[in-house]
Design an enzyme around this catalytic site. Sequence first.
Site, short mmCIF file in Angstrom:
data_model
loop_
_atom_site.label_atom_id
_atom_site.label_comp_id
_atom_site.label_asym_id
_atom_site.label_seq_id
_atom_site.Cartn_x
_atom_site.Cartn_y
_atom_site.Cartn_z
N CYS A 313 0.84 -1.20 0.00
CA CYS A 313 0.00 0.00 0.00
C CYS A 313 0.87 1.26 0.00
CB CYS A 313 -0.97 -0.04 1.18
SG CYS A 313 -2.23 1.26 1.17
N ILE A 314 0.69 2.13 0.98
CA ILE A 314 1.44 3.38 1.03
C ILE A 314 2.94 3.11 1.13
CG2 ILE A 314 1.31 3.63 3.54
CD1 ILE A 314 0.92 6.60 3.16
#
Length: 580
Positions: A313-314
């Site tokens: 993800c991030i």
Amino acid sequence: MTRIDELTKRMVAAMGRRKQSDPGLQGPGQDMYVKAAAAYMAEMMSNPAKMIEQQVGYWGKSLKHYAEAQQQLANGKLSPPEDTGPSDPRFKNELWDSNPYFNFIKQQYLHSTEAITQAMDDLPQLEGADKSRVSFFARQITDMLSPTNFLATNPDALTKAVETDGESLVRGLENLVHDIEHNEGDLLVSLADEKAFKVGENIAATEGSVVYRNRMFELIQYKPTTDKVKETPLIIFPPWINKFYIMDLKPKNSLIKWIVDQGYTLFIVSWVNPDETYRDVGIDDYVDDGYLTAINEVKKITKQDQVNAVGYCIAGTTLSMVLSLMEKRGDTSIKSATLFTTLTDFEDAGEMTVFLDNDFVDGIERQVAERGYLHSYFMSRTFSYLRANDLIYAPAIRNYMMGEAPPAFDLLYWNGDSTNLAGRFVVDYLRQLCQGNQFAKGTMEILGETVSLDTVQTPLCAVACETDHIAAWKGSFNGVKQMGSEDKTFIVSQSGHVAGIINPPSKKKYGHYTNPKISGEPDAWMEAADFNEGSWWPRWETWLESRSGGEIKARKPGKKSHPVLEKAPGTYVLPKEAAE
């Protein structure tokens, strides 16, 4: 009534504590959609005891009305009309189909929802982000007004209240007060039984050791389970929006344990949970004191010049920027990179687009200016509203209207164990990446270097998820497509942001799509893709193995220069009170 009075006093006390600790503090995006609701709630909450009294009176009238209606229907020959509408998991109780009262309410609600949805689709003057936002809030309204969310029109809750002489409603009120107290005066619905799990014991329990620690992270090295391991070590960077043990819930669905069992020397970064002292920590700090430091420490421990890296993800977004930075610096420390559910081009941010306009981001900026960090409460609430029926209304019905205890569900426990975000990082991430799309445009600066997608040359495997509501797979595809590497693999797993990744081969639940040609439009890629039964894990491991060198004797955690500091999962992952 005595219990209700005691519970009301506890709720008033909890709300009073919130008022003292956060005077006048507004939540992110409040200007966007809750001005009127905030004024209404402020009026109601000015006298919570009266509100509870009115609610209890309403419950009593609703129960009496329900019982009388059921008795009358039992003596008649009334039957509902044929129901040809679509199935909906909210309406599983057979009374929605057999009882004229409930059937009428259900059908009318579904018709109304369909009409509102169609009206949103037929707004020619709106397009792009504006249309997405209008549609999103229309869905929030229709989800909120579902008859299942109200006692008088929920046959499950009414039946249980009658069967228990109202005891279920009192237990529900107890659950409500508990959640308000637990969240310091705010309401966040408990998703799982907090007492059923303990991090390091029955979840996040894969054996390993903390071998390095700084202000940003703890580095965990896992104990090998094979005599031989691949020469090149593997390091995983999880997102710091949630805790790393989503990849290590239970042995049967632990990605971490599975990787170790395949014969890899595995390290994982466990990020610190920021407080007000992290006000000035930004992306540069996560890159320098996080990624670059972790990679160098792994190289020292394993005496290797290169590592394989994973970003989720991030953390995958930031890993991609690190790859570009390293290319600019001539640093070849990362041999290959894997991205899980990662956006690098934010032109199409999927459902998250509704939260990326200035009014919402302005609210977040006010929040972090006041506190120095973004409280985990706001992140949890924001992501929950992307799946409101599953993560807000269904749990609220179960906890507050049915009076049931939250389930012992490891995934939901993790979902509720969220983290704060450092102040400067939040603003920089939202302004520069989400709004400005600077990485894709080639204008993003990291540690004095301008980074861009086309400078990423590292061999790459990206795994996106078909129904991901946080990192849409099409947006992920568009970012990978622009990366300069000639060695790229793209996989789309069935299911969503978490279930599509945490999909062990033993379950044989979700399949995945593959297509070696990473070009053109996402829909064309998917149309030409092959569908493969089962988990993508073995396919990825085959890809990773070919980039991990030969086999050597298994490495034990730590060494003289990096002594074991404590057992995994370490301290940073624990709740603050437990860590202290």
